[in-house]
Design a protein around this motif. Structure first.
Motif, PDB file in Angstrom:
ATOM      1  N   ASP A 116      19.389   5.299   8.698  1.00 13.43           N
ATOM      2  CA  ASP A 116      19.279   6.496   9.544  1.00 13.43           C
ATOM      3  C   ASP A 116      18.850   6.131  10.973  1.00 13.43           C
ATOM      4  O   ASP A 116      19.361   6.676  11.943  1.00 13.43           O
ATOM      5  N   ILE A 117      17.902   5.181  11.059  1.00  7.58           N
ATOM      6  CA  ILE A 117      17.418   4.759  12.385  1.00  7.58           C
ATOM      7  C   ILE A 117      18.565   4.117  13.176  1.00  7.58           C
ATOM      8  O   ILE A 117      18.808   4.428  14.327  1.00  7.58           O
ATOM      9  N   ILE A 118      19.296   3.213  12.492  1.00  8.19           N
ATOM     10  CA  ILE A 118      20.398   2.519  13.179  1.00  8.19           C
ATOM     11  C   ILE A 118      21.504   3.510  13.564  1.00  8.19           C
ATOM     12  O   ILE A 118      22.051   3.456  14.669  1.00  8.19           O
ATOM     13  N   LEU A 156      22.903   4.102  17.264  1.00  5.80           N
ATOM     14  CA  LEU A 156      24.320   3.938  17.612  1.00  5.80           C
ATOM     15  C   LEU A 156      24.882   5.171  18.325  1.00  5.80           C
ATOM     16  O   LEU A 156      25.932   5.099  18.948  1.00  5.80           O
ATOM     17  N   LYS A 157      24.171   6.272  18.210  1.00  2.00           N
ATOM     18  CA  LYS A 157      24.597   7.464  18.970  1.00  2.00           C
ATOM     19  C   LYS A 157      24.221   7.287  20.438  1.00  2.00           C
ATOM     20  O   LYS A 157      24.898   7.780  21.335  1.00  2.00           O
ATOM     21  N   ILE A 168      24.327  -3.598  21.933  1.00  2.00           N
ATOM     22  CA  ILE A 168      22.938  -3.344  22.330  1.00  2.00           C
ATOM     23  C   ILE A 168      22.044  -3.196  21.093  1.00  2.00           C
ATOM     24  O   ILE A 168      20.964  -3.780  21.022  1.00  2.00           O
ATOM     25  N   VAL A 169      22.521  -2.455  20.124  1.00  2.00           N
ATOM     26  CA  VAL A 169      21.725  -2.256  18.902  1.00  2.00           C
ATOM     27  C   VAL A 169      21.500  -3.597  18.196  1.00  2.00           C
ATOM     28  O   VAL A 169      20.393  -3.908  17.748  1.00  2.00           O
ATOM     29  N   GLU A 170      22.552  -4.427  18.144  1.00  2.00           N
ATOM     30  CA  GLU A 170      22.434  -5.733  17.494  1.00  2.00           C
ATOM     31  C   GLU A 170      21.393  -6.601  18.214  1.00  2.00           C
ATOM     32  O   GLU A 170      20.518  -7.196  17.579  1.00  2.00           O
ATOM     33  N   LEU A 171      21.473  -6.649  19.543  1.00  2.00           N
ATOM     34  CA  LEU A 171      20.518  -7.480  20.301  1.00  2.00           C
ATOM     35  C   LEU A 171      19.105  -6.919  20.250  1.00  2.00           C
ATOM     36  O   LEU A 171      18.128  -7.662  20.312  1.00  2.00           O
ATOM     37  N   GLU A 186      15.397   1.706  -2.043  1.00  2.00           N
ATOM     38  CA  GLU A 186      16.490   2.596  -1.631  1.00  2.00           C
ATOM     39  C   GLU A 186      16.034   3.510  -0.487  1.00  2.00           C
ATOM     40  O   GLU A 186      16.759   3.729   0.487  1.00  2.00           O
ATOM     41  N   PHE A 187      14.812   3.990  -0.623  1.00  3.37           N
ATOM     42  CA  PHE A 187      14.231   4.860   0.404  1.00  3.37           C
ATOM     43  C   PHE A 187      14.146   4.119   1.747  1.00  3.37           C
ATOM     44  O   PHE A 187      14.552   4.633   2.792  1.00  3.37           O
ATOM     45  N   VAL A 188      13.653   2.866   1.691  1.00  7.40           N
ATOM     46  CA  VAL A 188      13.511   2.066   2.912  1.00  7.40           C
ATOM     47  C   VAL A 188      14.886   1.783   3.524  1.00  7.40           C
ATOM     48  O   VAL A 188      15.088   1.909   4.740  1.00  7.40           O
ATOM     49  N   ASN A 189      15.857   1.425   2.664  1.00 10.22           N
ATOM     50  CA  ASN A 189      17.209   1.129   3.163  1.00 10.22           C
ATOM     51  C   ASN A 189      17.818   2.346   3.846  1.00 10.22           C
ATOM     52  O   ASN A 189      18.459   2.228   4.895  1.00 10.22           O
ATOM     53  N   LYS A 190      17.591   3.504   3.241  1.00  9.64           N
ATOM     54  CA  LYS A 190      18.159   4.746   3.808  1.00  9.64           C
ATOM     55  C   LYS A 190      17.509   5.032   5.165  1.00  9.64           C
ATOM     56  O   LYS A 190      18.186   5.388   6.123  1.00  9.64           O
TER      57      LYS A 190
END
Ligand code: FES
Length: 146
Positions: free
Chosen positions: A16-18, A22-23, A29-32, A8-12
């Motif tokens: 957060d990074i993604i 996205l901001k 771009i994020v997907e590629l 859960e910690f890793v997923n969170k």
């Protein structure tokens, strides 16, 4: 910490990074950046020409092309640049695969940016890096052929 808590910690953390990315960048771009298409150096026998170029910002892009009868049969890339640079390299290979050398030679940074649904102002030069690297590769290929 149990394995479930850790997952859960890793997923969170990943989320957060993604969210942060996205901001700064759009979804394409994020997907590629996370799943770059055509990433990596192919085996020697599949490379007709390669070229690495370091841009003014200090990032390097390298393309590997398999060329037959003036047509780009396969395009790969690597870069040590940022997320936008990875997306630009990947998008460039997708735009030129199956196309003529002339098409690739005339590709503009605007075309790469448009295919990516835009780039932030401070990352427009990432598309320029991809374009310049590609042009230099083609110039090198043509020079060797003549
Ligand atoms: Fe320099 Fe992307 S930040 S090419």
């Amino acid at each position: 910490m149990s394995k479930d808590d850790f997952d859960e910690f890793v997923n969170k953390l990943q989320k957060d990074i993604i969210d942060k990315e996205l901001k700064d960048y759009n979804e394409r771009i994020v997907e590629l950046y996370h799943n770059p298409i055509n990433w990596g150096q192919p085996p020697e026998e599949e490379i007709t020409e390669t070229h690495a170029y370091e841009g003014p910002c200090g990032d390097t892009m390298q393309f590997f092309l398999k060329i037959k009868n003036n047509k780009i049969e396969k395009a790969n890339f690597i870069t040590d640049g940022c997320g936008a640079t990875v997306a630009c390299g990947s998008q460039t290979t997708m735009l030129i695969e199956g196309r003529s050398l002339e098409f690739a030679e005339n590709l503009k940074s605007k075309d790469i940016e448009k295919a990516l649904n835009g780039l932030p102002e401070d990352h427009k030069h990432c598309a320029e890096l991809a374009k310049r690297t590609l042009r230099r590769l083609i110039e090198k290929y043509k020079y060797k052929k003549n």
